[in-house]
Write a protein that holds these residues in place. Structure first.
Motif, mmCIF file in Angstrom:
data_model
loop_
_atom_site.group_PDB
_atom_site.id
_atom_site.type_symbol
_atom_site.label_atom_id
_atom_site.label_comp_id
_atom_site.label_asym_id
_atom_site.label_seq_id
_atom_site.Cartn_x
_atom_site.Cartn_y
_atom_site.Cartn_z
ATOM 1 N N GLU A 1 39.843 40.303 34.722
ATOM 2 C CA GLU A 1 39.844 40.258 36.189
ATOM 3 C C GLU A 1 40.350 38.910 36.662
ATOM 4 O O GLU A 1 41.102 38.833 37.640
ATOM 5 N N LEU B 1 33.793 39.060 41.390
ATOM 6 C CA LEU B 1 34.616 40.222 41.092
ATOM 7 C C LEU B 1 34.821 40.397 39.585
ATOM 8 O O LEU B 1 34.945 41.523 39.095
ATOM 9 N N TYR C 1 40.082 46.085 45.854
ATOM 10 C CA TYR C 1 41.513 45.844 45.652
ATOM 11 C C TYR C 1 42.054 44.946 46.765
ATOM 12 O O TYR C 1 42.760 43.967 46.506
ATOM 13 N N HIS D 1 43.343 38.510 39.224
ATOM 14 C CA HIS D 1 43.066 37.818 40.484
ATOM 15 C C HIS D 1 43.996 36.624 40.657
ATOM 16 O O HIS D 1 44.514 36.382 41.744
ATOM 17 N N VAL E 1 40.986 41.263 46.408
ATOM 18 C CA VAL E 1 41.759 40.521 45.406
ATOM 19 C C VAL E 1 43.133 40.140 45.964
ATOM 20 O O VAL E 1 43.647 39.066 45.684
ATOM 21 N N PHE F 1 41.905 46.397 40.685
ATOM 22 C CA PHE F 1 42.319 45.085 41.182
ATOM 23 C C PHE F 1 43.824 44.904 41.294
ATOM 24 O O PHE F 1 44.304 44.014 41.975
ATOM 25 N N GLU G 1 40.768 48.249 35.318
ATOM 26 C CA GLU G 1 40.971 47.065 36.148
ATOM 27 C C GLU G 1 42.313 47.066 36.865
ATOM 28 O O GLU G 1 42.417 46.543 37.976
ATOM 29 N N ASP H 1 35.942 34.966 42.920
ATOM 30 C CA ASP H 1 36.593 35.405 41.683
ATOM 31 C C ASP H 1 35.563 35.720 40.596
ATOM 32 O O ASP H 1 35.683 36.721 39.891
#
Length: 187
Positions: free
Chosen positions: A87, A106, A162, A91, A165, A13, A9, A103
């Motif tokens: 995540e 993702l 990416y 985020h 986010v 992200f 992650e 959100d």
């Protein structure tokens, strides 16, 4: 198979927040929520206790996981829930006011990246459910997961996710900005 949630992650992200406690660890807090929700990320843990009226802070990066939802706390499903909640933490660091549907989608994609996505169900019989309306029911999680997976597969993979986010614009405007950034003519 050699990477864990943190590595997967962080690459997909961005690195998680670590502004308050200076401790790179992410704490998993397991307890009985008293409801059937599987997990939470509470942004107020990222602030000093007392900063947000009515909310207590652990003053560190925490993910909360339910011990009373009928799942094995150490099983693949609950570890995938930790991926989902992680995540949200990431985020929040980059776009704390993003629309829930983006959100959550993702976060569902995070479960897929980890290798244990949620089962595609409920949405199949409710396909006219609006993508951008977030009601918090199971079909909403799945519709946003399917959208995020489509976006990932069709529009640039990890670099596009990416960028989504990190994009300060929210909802459709954020996705449109990412599409423009990567040279896609679609909107």
């Amino acid at each position: 198979p050699d990477l864990g949630i943190y590595e997967i992650e962080s690459a997909a992200f961005g690195p998680p927040p670590d502004m308050l406690d200076g401790d790179p660890r992410i704490f998993l807090v397991w307890f009985d929520f008293g409801n059937q929700t599987d997990g939470f990320f509470f942004y107020f843990d990222e602030y000093l206790d007392g900063t947000i009226p009515g909310m207590r802070s652990n003053e560190r990066e925490c993910l909360y996981l339910n011990t009373d939802n009928g799942q094995d706390p150490g099983g693949e499903y609950m570890i995938a829930v930790a991926a989902h909640e992680f995540e949200h933490m990431i985020h929040w660091k980059y776009d704390g006011n993003e629309e829930s549907w983006v959100d959550e989608g993702l976060a569902e994609l995070a479960m897929w990246l980890y290798g244990h996505p949620d089962e595609v169900s409920a949405f199949n019989t409710n396909a006219d459910n609006s993508l951008t309306y977030w009601g918090g029911n199971w079909a909403d999680y799945i519709k946003t997961y399917l959208w995020s997976l489509y976006f990932y597969e069709r529009y640039g993979g990890q670099p596009s996710v990416y960028a989504a986010v990190h994009q300060p614009l929210n909802s459709i405007a954020g996705y449109d900005a990412v599409l423009d950034q990567f040279g896609y003519t679609a909107n």
